[in-house]
Design a protein around this motif. Structure first.
Motif, PDB file in Angstrom:
ATOM      1  N   PRO A   1       0.816  -1.214   0.000  1.00 18.80           N
ATOM      2  CA  PRO A   1       0.000   0.000   0.000  1.00 18.80           C
ATOM      3  C   PRO A   1       0.856   1.273   0.000  1.00 18.80           C
ATOM      4  O   PRO A   1       2.031   1.241   0.360  1.00 18.80           O
ATOM      5  CB  PRO A   1      -0.787  -0.107   1.308  1.00 18.80           C
ATOM      6  N   ARG A   2       0.226   2.366  -0.402  1.00 20.31           N
ATOM      7  CA  ARG A   2       0.858   3.686  -0.303  1.00 20.31           C
ATOM      8  C   ARG A   2       0.161   4.542   0.760  1.00 20.31           C
ATOM      9  O   ARG A   2       0.672   5.573   1.143  1.00 20.31           O
ATOM     10  CB  ARG A   2       0.792   4.405  -1.657  1.00 20.31           C
ATOM     11  N   ALA A   3      -0.999   4.092   1.200  1.00 20.83           N
ATOM     12  CA  ALA A   3      -1.752   4.836   2.220  1.00 20.83           C
ATOM     13  C   ALA A   3      -1.325   4.348   3.603  1.00 20.83           C
ATOM     14  O   ALA A   3      -1.695   3.262   4.029  1.00 20.83           O
ATOM     15  CB  ALA A   3      -3.248   4.645   2.029  1.00 20.83           C
ATOM     16  N   PHE A   4      -0.504   5.146   4.260  1.00 18.01           N
ATOM     17  CA  PHE A   4      -0.065   4.855   5.616  1.00 18.01           C
ATOM     18  C   PHE A   4      -0.703   5.856   6.567  1.00 18.01           C
ATOM     19  O   PHE A   4      -0.865   7.030   6.231  1.00 18.01           O
ATOM     20  CB  PHE A   4       1.461   4.952   5.712  1.00 18.01           C
ATOM     21  N   ASP A   5      -1.047   5.386   7.749  1.00 22.47           N
ATOM     22  CA  ASP A   5      -1.633   6.261   8.761  1.00 22.47           C
ATOM     23  C   ASP A   5      -0.543   7.207   9.269  1.00 22.47           C
ATOM     24  O   ASP A   5       0.440   6.752   9.864  1.00 22.47           O
ATOM     25  CB  ASP A   5      -2.187   5.424   9.910  1.00 22.47           C
ATOM     26  N   PRO A   6      -0.699   8.521   9.024  1.00 17.53           N
ATOM     27  CA  PRO A   6       0.359   9.471   9.397  1.00 17.53           C
ATOM     28  C   PRO A   6       0.388   9.801  10.892  1.00 17.53           C
ATOM     29  O   PRO A   6       1.268  10.534  11.338  1.00 17.53           O
ATOM     30  CB  PRO A   6       0.009  10.720   8.579  1.00 17.53           C
ATOM     31  N   GLU A   7      -0.550   9.256  11.655  1.00 13.81           N
ATOM     32  CA  GLU A   7      -0.618   9.535  13.094  1.00 13.81           C
ATOM     33  C   GLU A   7      -0.037   8.407  13.937  1.00 13.81           C
ATOM     34  O   GLU A   7       0.570   8.652  14.970  1.00 13.81           O
ATOM     35  CB  GLU A   7      -2.076   9.783  13.515  1.00 13.81           C
ATOM     36  N   LYS A   8      -0.248   7.170  13.520  1.00 13.09           N
ATOM     37  CA  LYS A   8       0.217   6.024  14.306  1.00 13.09           C
ATOM     38  C   LYS A   8       1.726   5.835  14.123  1.00 13.09           C
ATOM     39  O   LYS A   8       2.264   6.075  13.047  1.00 13.09           O
ATOM     40  CB  LYS A   8      -0.510   4.752  13.891  1.00 13.09           C
ATOM     41  N   THR A   9       2.365   5.389  15.196  1.00 12.45           N
ATOM     42  CA  THR A   9       3.804   5.181  15.147  1.00 12.45           C
ATOM     43  C   THR A   9       4.180   3.781  15.617  1.00 12.45           C
ATOM     44  O   THR A   9       3.473   3.174  16.424  1.00 12.45           O
ATOM     45  CB  THR A   9       4.543   6.214  16.020  1.00 12.45           C
ATOM     46  N   LEU A  10       5.274   3.315  15.110  1.00 12.93           N
ATOM     47  CA  LEU A  10       5.839   2.038  15.523  1.00 12.93           C
ATOM     48  C   LEU A  10       6.925   2.275  16.565  1.00 12.93           C
ATOM     49  O   LEU A  10       7.422   3.400  16.715  1.00 12.93           O
ATOM     50  CB  LEU A  10       6.443   1.314  14.318  1.00 12.93           C
ATOM     51  N   THR A  11       7.321   1.206  17.229  1.00  8.83           N
ATOM     52  CA  THR A  11       8.399   1.258  18.218  1.00  8.83           C
ATOM     53  C   THR A  11       9.469   0.243  17.835  1.00  8.83           C
ATOM     54  O   THR A  11       9.260  -0.603  16.954  1.00  8.83           O
ATOM     55  CB  THR A  11       7.863   0.908  19.617  1.00  8.83           C
ATOM     56  N   GLU A  12      10.583   0.296  18.530  1.00 13.15           N
ATOM     57  CA  GLU A  12      11.628  -0.717  18.325  1.00 13.15           C
ATOM     58  C   GLU A  12      11.061  -2.114  18.594  1.00 13.15           C
ATOM     59  O   GLU A  12      11.388  -3.068  17.895  1.00 13.15           O
ATOM     60  CB  GLU A  12      12.829  -0.456  19.240  1.00 13.15           C
ATOM     61  N   ALA A  13      10.194  -2.221  19.612  1.00 13.88           N
ATOM     62  CA  ALA A  13       9.595  -3.524  19.929  1.00 13.88           C
ATOM     63  C   ALA A  13       8.738  -4.035  18.771  1.00 13.88           C
ATOM     64  O   ALA A  13       8.687  -5.244  18.523  1.00 13.88           O
ATOM     65  CB  ALA A  13       8.762  -3.425  21.209  1.00 13.88           C
ATOM     66  N   ASP A  14       8.072  -3.132  18.047  1.00 12.44           N
ATOM     67  CA  ASP A  14       7.277  -3.533  16.881  1.00 12.44           C
ATOM     68  C   ASP A  14       8.163  -4.026  15.746  1.00 12.44           C
ATOM     69  O   ASP A  14       7.773  -4.915  14.977  1.00 12.44           O
ATOM     70  CB  ASP A  14       6.440  -2.358  16.368  1.00 12.44           C
ATOM     71  N   LEU A  15       9.346  -3.431  15.617  1.00 14.08           N
ATOM     72  CA  LEU A  15      10.263  -3.798  14.527  1.00 14.08           C
ATOM     73  C   LEU A  15      11.042  -5.077  14.809  1.00 14.08           C
ATOM     74  O   LEU A  15      11.458  -5.771  13.884  1.00 14.08           O
ATOM     75  CB  LEU A  15      11.257  -2.664  14.262  1.00 14.08           C
ATOM     76  N   LYS A  16      11.251  -5.379  16.083  1.00  9.50           N
ATOM     77  CA  LYS A  16      12.107  -6.518  16.443  1.00  9.50           C
ATOM     78  C   LYS A  16      11.687  -7.818  15.763  1.00  9.50           C
ATOM     79  O   LYS A  16      12.533  -8.521  15.208  1.00  9.50           O
ATOM     80  CB  LYS A  16      12.162  -6.678  17.962  1.00  9.50           C
ATOM     81  N   PRO A  17      10.389  -8.189  15.757  1.00 11.45           N
ATOM     82  CA  PRO A  17      10.018  -9.439  15.075  1.00 11.45           C
ATOM     83  C   PRO A  17      10.271  -9.400  13.565  1.00 11.45           C
ATOM     84  O   PRO A  17      10.557 -10.428  12.959  1.00 11.45           O
ATOM     85  CB  PRO A  17       8.520  -9.588  15.363  1.00 11.45           C
ATOM     86  N   LEU A  18      10.186  -8.221  12.967  1.00 15.18           N
ATOM     87  CA  LEU A  18      10.427  -8.109  11.529  1.00 15.18           C
ATOM     88  C   LEU A  18      11.889  -8.401  11.210  1.00 15.18           C
ATOM     89  O   LEU A  18      12.199  -9.168  10.289  1.00 15.18           O
ATOM     90  CB  LEU A  18      10.041  -6.716  11.030  1.00 15.18           C
ATOM     91  N   PHE A  19      12.787  -7.791  11.989  1.00 13.47           N
ATOM     92  CA  PHE A  19      14.210  -8.028  11.754  1.00 13.47           C
ATOM     93  C   PHE A  19      14.616  -9.442  12.182  1.00 13.47           C
ATOM     94  O   PHE A  19      15.529 -10.034  11.595  1.00 13.47           O
ATOM     95  CB  PHE A  19      15.054  -6.963  12.458  1.00 13.47           C
ATOM     96  N   GLU A  20      13.938  -9.987  13.182  1.00  7.58           N
ATOM     97  CA  GLU A  20      14.212 -11.379  13.581  1.00  7.58           C
ATOM     98  C   GLU A  20      13.823 -12.333  12.459  1.00  7.58           C
ATOM     99  O   GLU A  20      14.533 -13.299  12.172  1.00  7.58           O
ATOM    100  CB  GLU A  20      13.468 -11.717  14.873  1.00  7.58           C
ATOM    101  N   ALA A  21      12.695 -12.056  11.793  1.00  6.94           N
ATOM    102  CA  ALA A  21      12.291 -12.878  10.651  1.00  6.94           C
ATOM    103  C   ALA A  21      13.333 -12.789   9.541  1.00  6.94           C
ATOM    104  O   ALA A  21      13.720 -13.808   8.951  1.00  6.94           O
ATOM    105  CB  ALA A  21      10.919 -12.442  10.142  1.00  6.94           C
ATOM    106  N   ALA A  22      13.817 -11.583   9.258  1.00  3.83           N
ATOM    107  CA  ALA A  22      14.854 -11.408   8.234  1.00  3.83           C
ATOM    108  C   ALA A  22      16.118 -12.167   8.613  1.00  3.83           C
ATOM    109  O   ALA A  22      16.798 -12.741   7.752  1.00  3.83           O
ATOM    110  CB  ALA A  22      15.156  -9.922   8.054  1.00  3.83           C
ATOM    111  N   ARG A  23      16.428 -12.166   9.877  1.00  2.00           N
ATOM    112  CA  ARG A  23      17.637 -12.845  10.375  1.00  2.00           C
ATOM    113  C   ARG A  23      17.669 -14.315   9.975  1.00  2.00           C
ATOM    114  O   ARG A  23      18.733 -14.872   9.703  1.00  2.00           O
ATOM    115  CB  ARG A  23      17.671 -12.709  11.894  1.00  2.00           C
ATOM    116  N   TRP A  24      16.492 -14.961   9.920  1.00  2.00           N
ATOM    117  CA  TRP A  24      16.443 -16.396   9.679  1.00  2.00           C
ATOM    118  C   TRP A  24      16.183 -16.754   8.219  1.00  2.00           C
ATOM    119  O   TRP A  24      15.878 -17.908   7.893  1.00  2.00           O
ATOM    120  CB  TRP A  24      15.414 -17.032  10.610  1.00  2.00           C
ATOM    121  N   ALA A  25      16.353 -15.813   7.331  1.00  2.00           N
ATOM    122  CA  ALA A  25      16.206 -16.093   5.898  1.00  2.00           C
ATOM    123  C   ALA A  25      17.361 -16.977   5.419  1.00  2.00           C
ATOM    124  O   ALA A  25      18.467 -16.922   5.965  1.00  2.00           O
ATOM    125  CB  ALA A  25      16.195 -14.788   5.114  1.00  2.00           C
ATOM    126  N   PRO A  26      17.126 -17.779   4.383  1.00  2.00           N
ATOM    127  CA  PRO A  26      18.212 -18.578   3.809  1.00  2.00           C
ATOM    128  C   PRO A  26      19.321 -17.672   3.282  1.00  2.00           C
ATOM    129  O   PRO A  26      19.056 -16.548   2.839  1.00  2.00           O
ATOM    130  CB  PRO A  26      17.550 -19.321   2.658  1.00  2.00           C
TER     131      PRO A  26
END
Length: 194
Positions: A21-46
């Motif tokens: 998507p290109r429509a992102f909510d400009p008010e809501k924010t993410l945290t480091e805790a929200d990003l951690k599972p995303l980078f952990e998933a990337a970590r286990w890529a082949p």
């Protein structure tokens, strides 16, 4: 907003649900805790020979570095990129410690990004990878060392209202999803003759 793929064979629901998507909510924010599972998933890529050539630089909306990263995007992407909660760039290492070319670097980095995308989708986040950015500007802005190359920009956030988009982008946002048929890219046997 959901836009599940209409598949010709059963696939994992998270794959069918993932889109850019290109429509992102400009008010809501993410945290480091929200990003951690995303980078952990990337970590286990082949990864070929377990070289793990992927790196990510990122910033949260509201940080000065975020604005710097937005400026690396091409003009047409900046309006929607500014509304992301997090802006990142995937960067691939080009050579091993011994100097051997990592010719698979973009392949492996792409798989890591794919894992990140699927984890984000499973977590209810919106992610839009994009190629419209100036590589040299990313290198300069993020102080990327020699031997690494930016591959992909990545907008991450919460889904937003398509009405915030300019007309052209809104039409794309609300339009259907299309893909080539499997027969057009998976050939049993030699490459078909034209």
């Amino acid at each position: 907003m959901r836009k599940p793929a209409e598949t010709d064979a059963p696939i994992l629901p998270v794959i069918a649900e993932r889109w850019s998507p290109r429509a992102f909510d400009p008010e809501k924010t993410l945290t480091e805790a929200d990003l951690k599972p995303l980078f952990e998933a990337a970590r286990w890529a082949p990864s070929s020979s377990n070289t793990q050539p992927w790196r990510f630089v990122y910033a949260f909306r509201g940080e000065p570095f975020f604005d710097t990263l937005v400026d690396c995007a091409v003009e047409g992407n900046r309006p929607w990129v500014r509304r992301c909660s997090v802006l990142a760039y995937a960067i691939a290492r080009t050579h091993s410690d011994s100097g051997r070319a990592l010719w698979h670097n973009r392949h492996d980095t792409g798989i890591a990004l794919g894992y990140l995308l699927l984890q984000a989708t499973a977590n209810g986040l919106a992610v839009h990878p994009f190629g419209g950015f100036e590589s040299d500007e990313v290198i300069a802005a993020a102080h990327v060392p020699e031997g690494y190359e930016p591959c992909t920009g990545i907008g991450i956030g919460f889904p937003g209202d398509p009405d915030i988009l300019p007309e052209r982008d809104r039409e794309r946002e609300l339009g259907g999803r299309e893909r080539r048929a499997v027969r057009d890219f998976a050939f049993h046997g030699p490459w078909p003759e034209a």
